[in-house]
Design a protein around this motif. Sequence first.
Motif, PDB file in Angstrom:
ATOM      1  N   UNK A 199       0.863  -1.187   0.000  1.00 52.40           N
ATOM      2  CA  UNK A 199       0.000   0.000   0.000  1.00 52.40           C
ATOM      3  C   UNK A 199       0.898   1.236   0.000  1.00 52.40           C
ATOM      4  N   UNK A 200       0.642   2.151  -0.945  1.00 52.78           N
ATOM      5  CA  UNK A 200       1.487   3.330  -1.099  1.00 52.78           C
ATOM      6  C   UNK A 200       0.723   4.545  -0.602  1.00 52.78           C
ATOM      7  N   UNK A 201       1.231   5.122   0.478  1.00 53.74           N
ATOM      8  CA  UNK A 201       0.555   6.243   1.141  1.00 53.74           C
ATOM      9  C   UNK A 201       1.248   7.540   0.732  1.00 53.74           C
ATOM     10  N   UNK A 202       0.465   8.459   0.152  1.00 56.94           N
ATOM     11  CA  UNK A 202       1.008   9.751  -0.270  1.00 56.94           C
ATOM     12  C   UNK A 202       1.176  10.660   0.944  1.00 56.94           C
ATOM     13  N   UNK A 203       2.363  11.201   1.103  1.00 57.27           N
ATOM     14  CA  UNK A 203       2.621  12.100   2.233  1.00 57.27           C
ATOM     15  C   UNK A 203       3.791  13.007   1.876  1.00 57.27           C
ATOM     16  N   UNK A 204       3.873  14.148   2.560  1.00 53.15           N
ATOM     17  CA  UNK A 204       5.044  15.007   2.378  1.00 53.15           C
ATOM     18  C   UNK A 204       6.133  14.687   3.399  1.00 53.15           C
ATOM     19  N   UNK A 205       5.876  13.726   4.259  1.00 55.48           N
ATOM     20  CA  UNK A 205       6.763  13.506   5.396  1.00 55.48           C
ATOM     21  C   UNK A 205       7.249  12.060   5.420  1.00 55.48           C
ATOM     22  N   UNK A 206       8.557  11.871   5.191  1.00 52.27           N
ATOM     23  CA  UNK A 206       9.077  10.506   5.057  1.00 52.27           C
ATOM     24  C   UNK A 206       8.916   9.694   6.349  1.00 52.27           C
ATOM     25  N   UNK A 207       8.830   8.400   6.141  1.00 55.87           N
ATOM     26  CA  UNK A 207       8.669   7.471   7.271  1.00 55.87           C
ATOM     27  C   UNK A 207       9.041   6.093   6.733  1.00 55.87           C
TER      28      UNK A 207
END
Lengths: 220, 220
Positions: free
Chosen positions: A106-114
């Motif tokens: 599952x690929x979650x779009x975010x501006x913040x890496x994790x």
Amino acid sequence: MASLRVLSFAVSLDGYSAGPDQSLEQPLGLRGPELMDWFFPTRTWRQMQGQEGGETGVDDRMAAQSFHGIGAWILGRNMFGPIRGPWPDAQWRGWWGEEPPYHTEVFVLTHHPRPALAMQGGTTFHFVTEGIDAALAQARQAAGDRDVRIGGGPGTVRQYLRKGLIDELHLALRPVLIGGGEPLFSGLDLHQLGYEVGERIEGERATHLILRRRPADTAR
Amino acid sequence: MASLRVLSFAVSLDGYSAGPDQSLEQPLGLRGPELMDWFFPTRTWRQMQGQEGGETGVDDRMAAQSFHGIGAWILGRNMFGPIRGPWPDAQWRGWWGEEPPYHTEVFVLTHHPRPALAMQGGTTFHFVTEGIDAALAQARQAAGDRDVRIGGGPGTVRQYLRKGLIDELHLALRPVLIGGGEPLFSGLDLHQLGYEVGERIEGERATHLILRRRPADTAR
């Protein structure tokens, strides 16, 4: 190439796909559960929750179909959780508990890496900071010859629609008035973007509409 | 008191009740006729045109019902014609020829006064310059114990909705994407205005949704 699909995506009569004021207590926003009141009664949903019973009509068939042949998912960040801004820590592991219902990458779009987060049942969440094209490329790679499904939310679906990247959009139109929240269609000219309604299927609690790209020669 | 009703009012899946660019040649705007493609095939419509035949299913029943018990109509000016601004003369007599399909008093909202216009078949157009409340009062007076029907367009319906004056709104949701034009729901919080969807009835070419005011105690 396998398809990019949005499936079993609910929209209210007045055009909202999420209610206002999402929070930990209201993952779907105010009145948002009314959007899902066609899905929650189905056998498909109940089985996903480890429960017996549930309805087995048209809505259930549409719900079940939307999990077939899916090799990877893409989610907007709000679909993963209520946290905004940088991740304070790794404690939040999604809305779904230790075994989420995806069972794929599952690929979650975010501006913040994790770092990637492997869950039980075959779901691994990957946090993609390079934008929607990168997420799609990674999801296609993970899915192989199976399809990629965008789970939402509305903002994510709209971004992919605006680029004409979605092959099929199955909407579950609910006969409810949400009154506010996140609109699906507002400001999007889906005709100009090349889409048409291919099928209308009446379910018990929702009207299912399948949008696909028009053959190019009918554009006007 | 008799009801104020909007009936057989078409809306596209993407929320438009009129296409863009209304003109003499395109009274319903670009792609607007797709909104009416559930009504035009019905026996009800064909009889109104003095034609034989037509379909007699659910859509026809809904169309026919929407003319029962109506004692007066209210129309926005664009429903009467394509002319904007002051009336150049009295030549324009509506979209419908010498015998319009109303057969009652019809109150046309406009900023520009014009004498009443009596047509064949019992239709008289009255041009109301004092606003929507005045038009409603005059229409109620003319209708007596029968209902008043608002014919449209979307801007007129929205004005009456915003004031909570409409008792019943029957939408014919068409599975088409218009992409632009006049939106019905945009910027209107129909939940907050006190409406709910009372019925959903599947027709051959449209999904019929009946909106009514909620009982006051369920407001939240």
